[in-house]
Scaffold this motif. Structure first.
Motif, PDB file in Angstrom:
ATOM      1  N   TYR A   1     -33.421 -10.544 -29.867  1.00 53.62           N
ATOM      2  CA  TYR A   1     -34.193 -11.633 -30.204  1.00 53.62           C
ATOM      3  C   TYR A   1     -35.074 -12.096 -29.122  1.00 53.62           C
ATOM      4  N   PHE A   2     -35.111 -11.107 -28.133  1.00 60.61           N
ATOM      5  CA  PHE A   2     -35.892 -11.386 -26.938  1.00 60.61           C
ATOM      6  C   PHE A   2     -37.454 -11.591 -27.131  1.00 60.61           C
ATOM      7  N   GLY A   3     -37.910 -12.813 -26.890  1.00 59.66           N
ATOM      8  CA  GLY A   3     -39.628 -12.971 -26.970  1.00 59.66           C
ATOM      9  C   GLY A   3     -39.706 -13.332 -28.500  1.00 59.66           C
ATOM     10  N   ALA A   4     -38.670 -13.922 -29.304  1.00 55.66           N
ATOM     11  CA  ALA A   4     -38.665 -14.321 -30.597  1.00 55.66           C
ATOM     12  C   ALA A   4     -39.702 -15.546 -30.711  1.00 55.66           C
ATOM     13  N   GLY A   5     -40.637 -15.452 -31.654  1.00 54.07           N
ATOM     14  CA  GLY A   5     -41.491 -16.540 -31.980  1.00 54.07           C
ATOM     15  C   GLY A   5     -40.911 -17.326 -33.032  1.00 54.07           C
ATOM     16  N   SER A   6     -40.840 -18.829 -32.875  1.00 49.52           N
ATOM     17  CA  SER A   6     -40.307 -19.492 -33.885  1.00 49.52           C
ATOM     18  C   SER A   6     -41.474 -20.063 -35.153  1.00 49.52           C
ATOM     19  N   LYS A   7     -41.010 -20.578 -36.046  1.00 48.88           N
ATOM     20  CA  LYS A   7     -41.794 -20.539 -37.289  1.00 48.88           C
ATOM     21  C   LYS A   7     -43.002 -21.701 -37.059  1.00 48.88           C
TER      22      LYS A   7
ATOM     23  N   GLY B   1     -48.540 -16.337 -32.511  1.00 49.14           N
ATOM     24  CA  GLY B   1     -48.505 -14.918 -31.942  1.00 49.14           C
ATOM     25  C   GLY B   1     -48.610 -13.777 -32.913  1.00 49.14           C
ATOM     26  N   TYR B   2     -48.238 -12.910 -32.188  1.00 53.19           N
ATOM     27  CA  TYR B   2     -47.942 -11.551 -33.367  1.00 53.19           C
ATOM     28  C   TYR B   2     -47.157 -10.638 -32.607  1.00 53.19           C
ATOM     29  N   MET B   3     -46.613  -9.698 -33.183  1.00 51.97           N
ATOM     30  CA  MET B   3     -45.845  -8.488 -32.761  1.00 51.97           C
ATOM     31  C   MET B   3     -46.621  -7.221 -32.980  1.00 51.97           C
ATOM     32  N   MET B   4     -46.560  -6.230 -31.806  1.00 54.25           N
ATOM     33  CA  MET B   4     -47.231  -5.094 -32.130  1.00 54.25           C
ATOM     34  C   MET B   4     -46.231  -3.997 -32.217  1.00 54.25           C
ATOM     35  N   VAL B   5     -46.412  -3.382 -33.395  1.00 53.93           N
ATOM     36  CA  VAL B   5     -45.643  -2.208 -33.736  1.00 53.93           C
ATOM     37  C   VAL B   5     -46.193  -0.814 -33.699  1.00 53.93           C
ATOM     38  N   PRO B   6     -45.700   0.210 -33.411  1.00 54.68           N
ATOM     39  CA  PRO B   6     -46.355   1.479 -33.129  1.00 54.68           C
ATOM     40  C   PRO B   6     -46.696   2.462 -34.510  1.00 54.68           C
TER      41      PRO B   6
ATOM     42  N   GLY C   1     -50.897   2.079 -34.001  1.00 52.39           N
ATOM     43  CA  GLY C   1     -50.693   0.615 -33.732  1.00 52.39           C
ATOM     44  C   GLY C   1     -50.945  -0.318 -34.665  1.00 52.39           C
ATOM     45  N   ALA C   2     -50.016  -1.409 -34.780  1.00 50.32           N
ATOM     46  CA  ALA C   2     -50.234  -2.318 -35.919  1.00 50.32           C
ATOM     47  C   ALA C   2     -49.737  -3.603 -35.616  1.00 50.32           C
ATOM     48  N   VAL C   3     -50.256  -4.801 -36.104  1.00 50.86           N
ATOM     49  CA  VAL C   3     -50.104  -6.228 -35.863  1.00 50.86           C
ATOM     50  C   VAL C   3     -49.224  -6.711 -36.984  1.00 50.86           C
ATOM     51  N   ILE C   4     -48.515  -7.313 -36.495  1.00 48.89           N
ATOM     52  CA  ILE C   4     -47.545  -8.252 -37.416  1.00 48.89           C
ATOM     53  C   ILE C   4     -47.700  -9.734 -37.080  1.00 48.89           C
ATOM     54  N   ASN C   5     -48.276 -10.393 -37.566  1.00 46.77           N
ATOM     55  CA  ASN C   5     -48.500 -12.158 -37.191  1.00 46.77           C
ATOM     56  C   ASN C   5     -47.217 -12.707 -37.340  1.00 46.77           C
ATOM     57  N   PHE C   6     -46.897 -13.526 -36.426  1.00 45.08           N
ATOM     58  CA  PHE C   6     -45.995 -14.626 -36.653  1.00 45.08           C
ATOM     59  C   PHE C   6     -46.063 -15.356 -37.837  1.00 45.08           C
TER      60      PHE C   6
ATOM     61  N   VAL D   1     -44.922  -8.078 -27.845  1.00 44.61           N
ATOM     62  CA  VAL D   1     -44.860  -9.522 -28.599  1.00 44.61           C
ATOM     63  C   VAL D   1     -46.143 -10.265 -27.670  1.00 44.61           C
ATOM     64  N   SER D   2     -46.917 -10.842 -28.296  1.00 41.96           N
ATOM     65  CA  SER D   2     -47.965 -11.789 -27.670  1.00 41.96           C
ATOM     66  C   SER D   2     -47.703 -13.241 -28.239  1.00 41.96           C
ATOM     67  N   SER D   3     -47.769 -14.285 -27.327  1.00 38.31           N
ATOM     68  CA  SER D   3     -47.472 -15.702 -27.719  1.00 38.31           C
ATOM     69  C   SER D   3     -48.248 -16.467 -26.719  1.00 38.31           C
ATOM     70  N   ASP D   4     -49.087 -17.516 -27.114  1.00 36.54           N
ATOM     71  CA  ASP D   4     -49.800 -18.560 -26.251  1.00 36.54           C
ATOM     72  C   ASP D   4     -50.635 -17.374 -25.348  1.00 36.54           C
ATOM     73  N   ASN D   5     -50.769 -17.586 -24.199  1.00 35.39           N
ATOM     74  CA  ASN D   5     -51.515 -16.777 -23.332  1.00 35.39           C
ATOM     75  C   ASN D   5     -50.993 -15.656 -22.622  1.00 35.39           C
ATOM     76  N   SER D   6     -49.902 -15.108 -23.135  1.00 34.07           N
ATOM     77  CA  SER D   6     -48.990 -14.129 -22.392  1.00 34.07           C
ATOM     78  C   SER D   6     -48.477 -13.202 -23.438  1.00 34.07           C
TER      79      SER D   6
END
Length: 881
Positions: free
Chosen positions: A328-334, A338-343, A347-352, A391-396
């Motif tokens: 759960y490192f870097g997990a985004g809450s409800k 942000g989003y998750m990048m998977v390979p 490459g693909a994006v799964i939005n929070f 993982v991308s969240s906020d400005n990081s």
């Protein structure tokens, strides 16, 4: 004279219902026939194999329980956070929970190993909350073959079965995981001589304490309640000296006191193991127990996390099958954006919180399926070529690169709203592989066979690199720097082009009325020369020709024990003529070969049924099947083929390299750099990581001979050696949980490696393949043959239906010339940015000031500057200073 009464001999109960025994008489034996000996041989071999399997299965289930050195938490560390710090990052661990935070100094972003407000999660059950609290999840196999999962929090941290050590800029956490009782290090059994040895320097108070904790047995003072005869069977030395047995109801506080007393007397853990082996009174049930170590190191803007294999231990009865690191490192809450990048694909994006809670979560195997593991069905291949997620969240943001152990890994991602209120992505590592084995048709129960040992001297190693932006392009640039640090860029002024020429396929043919599977010509060596000459006469030069199906039986190749030219294609003499015809060509020619698989092979190819193939975990030979596209199961009506031993695959590479060098050709690997499989043969195990190293050594061997190397799909470990990558996955599987695809891998590769997608003329939609290629400035690939589509009917090669050169050459010329004229401007330029203008239109920017706009939609698109991009087309524009 009395007559002796005859008594009927009573038969034993087990004999009821059987015929009466025959009277003894001489039987004439005939000389056994040859068929008798053959049958006997097969019977003995089968019996031996079954006996071996039973022995192996029993060996696993009755393996002696290893002793564990349990880790314990030092309560003095409670309340004192352990800190690691670099110029960019600050890492703080709470020793009481081993949970940590990581501060990204430039942006102020704090990343949590466990979700910050997990206690308030209204969806997650307590079991999932324990997973959230854990820095590791482990999966093991129970005695009945079922998989069970232990979280770290409730099975280790909460029970204080761990310790924490800080050294320099690293923190090491040792965990003992399981629901076992704590072991106390003192002797559970002693003879009088042992007691005298340990008590020699003890105080009278300590000796008195020991006497209260042990029952002393002596033959001279034994009474009926002592059950002395049973004790003598267990402890035969009792006949010579008194015996001390610990009372089974001794309280824990007394055990702690005894532990200290004996420790002061010099009693060691090794002494404890010896005493424990003698102790035969415990009825305690054996439970799963595991030791694992996690090491955290901070370097610049990287957090390096390692799990050494040589510090993993487990009870053989409960083999460890999977480890999930920092789940759960870097997990985004409800409430987070942000989003998750998977390979997936490139490459693909799964939005929070994308709301797709009724869809399956994401999972893909790094480097694809291990063919040395049997599978009953195949619906879709879940393969990724590069072991990176982010993982991308906020400005990081961060990316996690699996540097060691990637060949055991799979990438898992899940969105909030299912098991809990958090979005997470992680790597799962499959360790001890297993297979179900049905030992007899007379029973429905199944047994499971496992690998014997974990890889030696290896580790799991993930590098988390933190980025001061929320852009997946910046994430891709970091990966590019990781891959190609200090490597020269390409210097091309032409879009790379690959042309594959198909020589022979195999198909059933009638020979004297007998059906035989033989090579069938699609393009002879002479016809291949004609295709090359015609392409070059049309002004297309510097082509990368892949010569597929030119040797050893064709596309589905026989064992490459020796390079054999195909008679139906013209044999060696015509192949030599082909070589002469291309001597002055400006193009590169790659002789394609398959290293890891053998089709239709026999002793004349150097193939033996039991000696050449790799082995499944069950120790059966790796005989592989085609899978039906209708019911997804094994198609037993189709020809099978074999996965070869990795050692044979490496020898095949050496043969291909040697032959190619003599012929003045380069080498193309159909499977190295694309497919990665192990060999679970217990006599010479080659795990997947070792197989990866073997492939890398083979690729390096080709480079050492100054040959160029072509690979398929381009697994990241092949990048160091590959000159051209064909069939790079530009699209991936469009799973429902994915929101959109991105060219992450292409951004990392472009400007450093020549690559193309699949063959344009074989694609389900040729224009889509061109658009995906233009999106990242990729090269193009075409596949040709001299045969017609009628020649491949009723074969497994109908995917070549649009490969006839005469039919498609004009399309090929016009397509490539247009594409090259427009995109050659960015052939070697690095990608600096990529974005979606809308859901159907993308913009890719290159470092030299050019941009490529691709319109995947079915209506024209007009940019803000008034530039019209026709539907299903692309345009390259120059950004004016």
């Amino acid at each position: 004279m009395k007559t002796k009464e005859k008594k009927n001999k009573k038969m034993p109960e087990w004999y009821i219902g059987r015929p009466k025994p025959m009277k003894k008489k001489f039987i004439e034996f005939h000389k056994p026939t040859k068929s008798f000996y053959i049958g006997l041989g097969f019977f003995l071999a089968a019996a031996g194999f079954i006996t071996y399997i039973i022995f192996r299965l029993l060996a696993v289930s009755t393996y002696h329980q290893p002793n564990f050195e349990y880790y314990e938490f030092d309560s003095k560390l409670a309340g004192k956070n352990l800190v690691l710090e670099s110029e960019a990052l600050k890492f703080e661990m709470d020793p009481a929970t081993t949970q940590f935070t990581l501060l990204q100094k430039n942006t102020g972003k704090i990343w949590y190993s466990s979700p910050e407000n997990l206690e308030k999660d209204s969806i997650a059950l307590e079991r999932e909350k324990n997973n959230m609290r854990s820095s590791l999840l482990i999966e093991y196999s129970s005695e009945n073959g079922n998989s069970e999962t232990y979280d770290l929090y409730s099975n280790s941290v909460k029970r204080n079965f761990y310790n924490v050590e800080k050294s320099g800029n690293s923190i090491k956490v040792n965990y003992t995981i399981g629901q076992m009782n704590r072991e106390y290090i003192f002797p559970p059994v002693m003879y009088l001589s042992d007691f005298e040895k340990w008590s020699e320097n003890m105080s009278n108070t300590d000796i008195s304490y020991i006497n209260r904790a042990y029952h002393r047995y002596s033959l001279s003072t034994a009474n009926a309640t002592d059950n002395i005869n049973a004790l003598l069977k267990k402890y035969p030395k009792l006949k010579d000296e008194d015996l001390f047995l610990i009372f089974e109801n001794v309280q824990n506080f007394m055990k702690e006191k005894l532990e200290k007393i004996f420790a002061d007397a010099g009693f060691t853990y090794e002494d404890y193991l010896e005493s424990k082996e003698l102790y035969l009174e415990s009825n305690e049930k054996e439970v799963p127990a595991f030791n694992l170590t996690v090491v955290y190191t901070l370097e610049k803007n990287n957090l390096i996390v390692e799990v050494p294999f040589d510090e993993i231990s487990y009870r053989q009865k409960f083999p460890i099958t999977k480890v999930s690191l920092l789940p759960y490192f870097g997990a985004g809450s409800k409430d987070d954006s942000g989003y998750m990048m998977v390979p997936e694909g490139g490459g693909a994006v799964i939005n929070f919180n994308n709301g797709k809670t009724k869809q399956n979560g994401y999972y893909a195997d790094v480097y694809g399926w291990d063919y040395a593991l049997d599978r009953k069905t195949v619906i879709t291949e879940t393969k990724v070529s590069f072991p990176v997620f982010g993982v991308s969240s906020d400005n990081s943001s961060f990316i996690s690169i699996i540097e060691d152990g990637a060949s055991y890994a799979g990438i898992t991602a899940e969105i909030a709203g299912k098991l809990g209120s958090y979005n997470y992505v992680r790597a799962d590592y499959r360790l001890l592989h297993n297979e179900r084995y049905d030992i007899s048709t007379r029973t429905t129960s199944a047994q499971y066979m496992f690998e014997k040992n974990l890889p030696e001297g290896k580790e799991i190693k993930q590098i988390y690199t933190f980025i001061d932006s929320n852009s997946y392009v910046d994430m891709a640039k970091v990966y590019r720097d990781y891959l190609f640090a200090d490597r020269p860029k390409l210097n091309e002024n032409q879009i790379p082009l690959a042309v594959e020429i198909i020589g022979a396929i195999d198909r059933v043919q009638q020979i004297a009325g007998i059906p035989k599977n033989l090579p069938f010509k699609l393009t002879s060596y002479g016809e291949a020369a004609d295709i090359v000459n015609e392409i070059e006469s049309n002004g297309i030069s510097n082509v990368n020709y892949k010569l597929t199906g030119f040797i050893n039986g064709g596309v589905r190749q026989r064992l490459l024990n020796k390079v054999k030219y195909i008679k139906n294609l013209g044999g060696k003499s015509e192949f030599n003529e082909f070589l002469k015809s291309i001597e002055n060509s400006s193009s590169d020619f790659y002789l394609d070969g398959t290293m890891q698989f053998a089709y239709h092979s026999n002793w004349s190819d150097g193939f033996t049924h039991y000696g050449s193939p790799a082995r499944f975990v069950s120790q059966k030979i790796c005989e592989l099947y085609q899978y039906s596209k209708i019911w997804y199961g094994k198609d037993e009506e189709e020809d099978t083929y074999y996965l070869l031993k990795p050692q044979l695959a490496k020898k095949a590479s050496e043969k291909l390299v040697s032959s190619s060098k003599k012929s003045g050709l380069n080498v193309s690997y159909n499977d190295f750099g694309n497919i990665l499989s192990a060999d679970y043969n217990e006599k010479k195990l080659v795990n997947r990581e070792a197989s990866k190293q073997l492939q890398m050594d083979a690729l390096a061997g080709a480079k050492q001979e100054n040959l160029k190397v072509m690979v398929n799909t381009g697994n990241d470990y092949s990048l160091k050696y590959a000159d051209f990558i064909t069939n790079l996955d530009l699209s991936g599987n469009k799973y429902s949980i994915i929101d959109y695809m991105i060219p992450f891998y292409q951004i990392a590769l472009h400007g450093y490696k020549n690559f193309s997608g699949g063959a344009v003329n074989l694609a389900a939609e040729a224009n889509q393949e061109i658009l995906k290629s233009a999106q990242s400035g990729a090269g193009l690939m075409f596949t040709f043959m001299n045969a017609t589509e009628r020649d491949i009917q009723e074969t497994r090669f109908t995917h070549y239906y649009s490969a006839n050169f005469e039919d498609f050459k004009d399309y090929f010329y016009s397509t490539y010339k247009k594409y090259n004229d427009e995109l050659s401007k960015v052939a070697s330029s690095l990608i600096t940015d990529f974005k979606y203008i809308n859901e159907n239109v993308t913009l890719t920017e290159f470092e030299n000031g050019y941009s490529v706009i691709v319109n995947f939609g079915y209506t024209d698109f007009i940019t803000e500057n008034g530039i019209r991009i026709p539907s299903r087309d692309y345009k390259i524009i120059k950004v004016e200073d």
